[in-house]
Design an enzyme around this catalytic site. Sequence first.
Site, PDB file in Angstrom:
ATOM      1  N   GLU A 155       0.815  -1.212   0.000  1.00  0.00           N
ATOM      2  CA  GLU A 155       0.000   0.000   0.000  1.00  0.00           C
ATOM      3  C   GLU A 155       0.854   1.270   0.000  1.00  0.00           C
ATOM      4  O   GLU A 155       0.362   2.354   0.318  1.00  0.00           O
ATOM      5  CB  GLU A 155      -0.959   0.019   1.210  1.00  0.00           C
ATOM      6  CG  GLU A 155      -1.652  -1.279   1.507  1.00  0.00           C
ATOM      7  CD  GLU A 155      -2.542  -1.795   0.375  1.00  0.00           C
ATOM      8  OE1 GLU A 155      -2.682  -1.094  -0.647  1.00  0.00           O
ATOM      9  OE2 GLU A 155      -3.089  -2.898   0.499  1.00  0.00           O
ATOM     10  N   ASP A 159      -1.153  -0.925 -10.585  1.00  0.00           N
ATOM     11  CA  ASP A 159      -1.383  -2.344 -10.343  1.00  0.00           C
ATOM     12  C   ASP A 159      -1.308  -3.092 -11.663  1.00  0.00           C
ATOM     13  O   ASP A 159      -1.933  -2.688 -12.655  1.00  0.00           O
ATOM     14  CB  ASP A 159      -2.766  -2.573  -9.729  1.00  0.00           C
ATOM     15  CG  ASP A 159      -2.845  -2.163  -8.264  1.00  0.00           C
ATOM     16  OD1 ASP A 159      -1.796  -2.081  -7.614  1.00  0.00           O
ATOM     17  OD2 ASP A 159      -3.970  -1.914  -7.784  1.00  0.00           O
TER      18      ASP A 159
END
Length: 513
Positions: free
Chosen positions: A192, A331
């Site tokens: 994260e 991502d």
Amino acid sequence: MTGAPSADEPGMFALVLHSHLPWLAHQGRWPVGEEWLYQSWADSYLPVVRELRTLADEGRTDLVTLGVTPVLAAQLDDPYSLDGMHHWLGNWQLRAAEAAGSRDPDRRALGQREHRRSAASLHEFETRWRHGGAPRLRELADSGAVELLGGPSMHPFQPLLDPRLRTFALREGRADAVRRWGRGTEGIWAPECAFTAGMERDYAAAGIGHFMVDGPALHGDTTRGRPVGDSDVVAFGRDLPVSYRVWSPKSGYPGHSAYRDFHTYDHDTGLKPSRVTGRSVAGPDKAPYDPERAAAAVRTHVADFVDVVRRRLRSEHARTGSPALVVAAFDTELFGHWWHEGPAWLGGILRALPEAGIRVGTLAGAKRDGYVGDPVDLPDTSWGSGKDWRVWAGDPVRDLVDLNAEVTATALGAVDAAPTDGLRDRVADQILRETMLTVSSDWAFMVSKDSAAQYARDRAHKHAHAVREIADARVHGHHARAADLASGWNQADDLFPDLDARRLQPTGREVRA
């Protein structure tokens, strides 16, 4: 690359891809569970690796910094998951064949197109992936096409993690990369992009030289990596203006009307028949997907992105007086799974950028070439909403924060109570394995974003229950029962067989360098 165009523009562009899924094997199938793994594998990992291999075969190097979390790497090598993936690909081909036999011309065209895709994917999987993902990633790294990034095992939100467990997760994750890929990883993708003061010393002690943060952590000045505190560990920041040209939900490329719509299904076959058409167009009213229209949009967006990067390099060079580093980070699952045309776009920009005189490189290359500025003290940060910790520590997930603290204390107490005869302790190993599964950052994210929130809560509590019952048997001296429980839980949660509780930092020992 031999014969590559010279880099005429000032500075360097670095593309960073973060590949991650939580442990899904044996954890349900549909709508959330193993299906999530197999869809991402088929739509993202197979085509993205294929694009990178094709580029590497052309002699191109230093293309991408590719992060693959240990928990995802474990699934791509897991025999059960490999077998499940093979069956999933075969089922995709059967569904496509069913559509190809339709009398409806649009459905028939959809089936024929999907049959070709599924057949190609099945062939590639059977010929190149049947021994797992590690050989594919290793060959990309060995060719110099990618820099691999690792990470802590199970993808925990590190700032909220007990320091002993944080150190353990870092070291286990790094050791797993060596065993799996035959090489250590100089850098990691911090889960994260989360950070709190002192973690740079943990990184240095674990042999980690660089990691990613989001742009606001560096106050938007991402043209250099920055050593953190008094360490030599470098934080690279994501350039938000460039990354959001792709990523933005309002204006990013994947929302273009020509691209395949992710949300609309042909419910008889599970295939996706439509293009986006328009943001306010309901699913039944969307137009059929047109591959030629989509390919034209890819070409347009490749050219646009090259222009975006060029203008950013020039403006940052003018502002700083030095060649600039531009880091775009995404991502991996965006490319193919969420954005069907994403892998083709990736291949397009990795050819078009050098042809436009823009140097493409990796984070390790940027560090070696001096794209490193003055030291910085980083704030508490993440790449989540608000760029703080609210997604993983806010009121909606306070119960999970408390659960993680309780389970961690239970686990460490039980492991510390284990015999100290120096022998491998499979019970302690499983306690730590289930603890790391409990504290995965994915569960809080899914709850905060209301994305399969009940599945996420169920997973967190399931692994917490495993920790409690194994630990309770251990601390009460029921060693045979503890061993049976640990063995039973390991039938489903058997990732990282080399995880060894003997490597957990002893109580009271200083954990920082």
